[in-house]
Design an enzyme around this catalytic site. Structure first.
Site, PDB file in Angstrom:
ATOM      1  N   GLU A  15       0.772  -1.132  -0.120  1.00 50.96           N
ATOM      2  CA  GLU A  15      -0.123   0.060  -0.113  1.00 50.96           C
ATOM      3  C   GLU A  15       0.761   1.224  -0.143  1.00 50.96           C
ATOM      4  O   GLU A  15       0.516   2.404   0.867  1.00 50.96           O
ATOM      5  CB  GLU A  15      -0.809  -0.092   1.039  1.00 50.96           C
ATOM      6  CG  GLU A  15      -1.912  -1.309   1.312  1.00 50.96           C
ATOM      7  CD  GLU A  15      -2.739  -1.348   2.315  1.00 50.96           C
ATOM      8  OE1 GLU A  15      -2.368  -0.490   3.422  1.00 50.96           O
ATOM      9  OE2 GLU A  15      -3.656  -2.148   2.435  1.00 50.96           O
ATOM     10  N   GLU A  41      -6.037 -10.863  -0.855  1.00 48.17           N
ATOM     11  CA  GLU A  41      -6.767 -10.591   0.446  1.00 48.17           C
ATOM     12  C   GLU A  41      -8.158 -10.298   0.110  1.00 48.17           C
ATOM     13  O   GLU A  41      -9.147  -9.626   0.487  1.00 48.17           O
ATOM     14  CB  GLU A  41      -6.206  -9.231   1.004  1.00 48.17           C
ATOM     15  CG  GLU A  41      -4.913  -8.948   1.215  1.00 48.17           C
ATOM     16  CD  GLU A  41      -4.423  -7.994   2.046  1.00 48.17           C
ATOM     17  OE1 GLU A  41      -5.089  -7.316   2.632  1.00 48.17           O
ATOM     18  OE2 GLU A  41      -3.429  -7.677   1.941  1.00 48.17           O
TER      19      GLU A  41
HETATM   20  C1  GLA Z   1      -4.561  -4.464   4.570  1.00 48.82           C
HETATM   21  C2  GLA Z   1      -3.361  -5.519   4.798  1.00 48.82           C
HETATM   22  C3  GLA Z   1      -3.534  -6.799   5.385  1.00 48.82           C
HETATM   23  C4  GLA Z   1      -4.558  -6.485   6.519  1.00 48.82           C
HETATM   24  C5  GLA Z   1      -5.923  -6.192   6.172  1.00 48.82           C
HETATM   25  C6  GLA Z   1      -6.901  -5.810   7.148  1.00 48.82           C
HETATM   26  O1  GLA Z   1      -5.326  -4.870   3.300  1.00 48.82           O
HETATM   27  O2  GLA Z   1      -2.637  -5.407   3.712  1.00 48.82           O
HETATM   28  O3  GLA Z   1      -2.453  -7.245   5.800  1.00 48.82           O
HETATM   29  O4  GLA Z   1      -4.171  -5.952   7.556  1.00 48.82           O
HETATM   30  O5  GLA Z   1      -5.524  -4.618   5.555  1.00 48.82           O
HETATM   31  O6  GLA Z   1      -6.817  -6.744   8.082  1.00 48.82           O
END
Ligand code: GLA
Length: 320
Positions: free
Chosen positions: A125, A231
């Site tokens: 990010e 994710e």
């Molecule tokens: C982001 C991170 C993850 C996790 C999510 C929410 O997407 O990359 O590691 O912390 O947030 O839990």
């Protein structure tokens, strides 16, 4: 429930789950039946593994890694550099060289302990949503504008498996352009970034726009990057909604099921481009969506409910 996700998808991509030290016990049977990739939800993050400089706490990560090794499940590495989950000491009393040295020591320790993970998210990010290019973080402040290059170059010294850049809102046309610009700038310096991690927290950070998703996958893949969905979940409530819902409604679940179905049908058409699809959790009882963006509600963003039973979304993605 006769389906096994990893069997259903064996000719397509790996099916992964983010796990924690609790879910490897409470969801053990589901994990073993359905998943052939594991990510540590938090256990390999910086603050968890090096809360004090040079003092490594590998207990939680060891438990998960041990579980994966015992059952022969490949593990994704997540993550080295982020703007959350960093211990305070890392940015204190240091300069560019000092911070890079601290990072290098950290990466060295993690990769020596867990030498066979199948890839690593090196920066998480790091690109701004909306205006701006690189996200304003202490990494950027202290190391400088070239910190992506520096981080990936350090990672490449220790990791011979694919190095990933991982982000959310990754299909948004404006952000996508910036992600691509950044990874290419790094590659043009002769430094490895091999893949792009597409978080795919759908419903929350992203309107579900199937055409934008297709364009995004095609563009990233056409540039030669390995792609992994890292994710995935489908929030039943948009980010702006801060109500304490006790359960999604029938209508909300209907919409969610449709989203899972459509999304997976698109993913299947990109089976040559996509290597793995990881869900951010196993079952709804321990999902982060129960406390983000508001504490204490029940979201139900995964395929298995609080009692670890498969939901409609599960059958929808198995039936094709
Ligand atoms: C982001 C991170 C993850 C996790 C999510 C929410 O997407 O990359 O590691 O912390 O947030 O839990």
């Amino acid at each position: 429930m006769e389906f096994s996700l990893k069997e259903v998808y064996k000719d397509y991509f790996k099916i992964g789950a983010a796990v924690n030290t609790e879910s490897v016990d409470t969801c053990k049977d589901i994990i073993l039946k359905h998943f052939n990739s594991i990510t540590c939800e938090n256990a390999m993050k910086f603050a968890e593994t090096e809360p004090e400089e040079g003092k490594f706490t590998f207990g939680d990560a060891d438990k998960i890694y041990g579980f994966a090794k015992k059952h022969n499940i490949p593990v994704r590495g997540h993550n080295f550099v982020w703007h959350h989950a960093m211990p305070d000491w890392i940015f204190n009393n240091t300069d560019r060289e000092g911070l890079l040295k601290r990072l290098e020591n950290h990466i060295k320790a993690l990769t020596e302990r867990y030498p066979d993970l199948y890839c690593w998210d090196c920066i998480n990010e790091g690109i701004e949503d909306g205006e701006g290019y690189l996200r304003k973080t202490p990494w950027l402040d202290i190391i400088g504008e070239d910190y992506f290059e520096q981080v990936f170059a350090v990672a490449a010294k220790y990791v011979d498996k694919p190095l990933f850049y991982n982000d959310y809102n990754e299909f948004d046309a404006v952000k996508r352009k910036k992600i691509i610009q950044m990874v290419r700038e790094v590659n043009e310096k002769g430094i490895r970034i091999d893949g792009i991690g597409l978080q795919c927290h759908l419903g929350l950070n992203l309107k579900f726009d199937i055409d934008e998703i297709k364009r995004g996958i095609e563009e990233y893949a056409s540039l030669g990057y390995k792609l992994q969905i890292t994710e995935h979940d489908v929030s039943n409530y948009p980010y702006e909604d801060r109500e304490i819902h006790l359960a999604p409604t029938f209508e909300e679940y209907k919409k969610q099921t449709k989203t899972f179905k459509e999304f997976f049908s698109v993913l299947r058409t990109y089976r040559n481009e996509i290597e793995s699809v990881t869900f951010w959790g196993v079952a709804d009882d321990t999902s982060w969506l129960n406390y983000f963006p508001v504490e204490g509600r029940k979201n139900g963003g995964l395929l298995f409910d609080e009692n670890h039973e498969p939901k409609e979304g599960f059958y929808a993605i198995c039936d094709f």
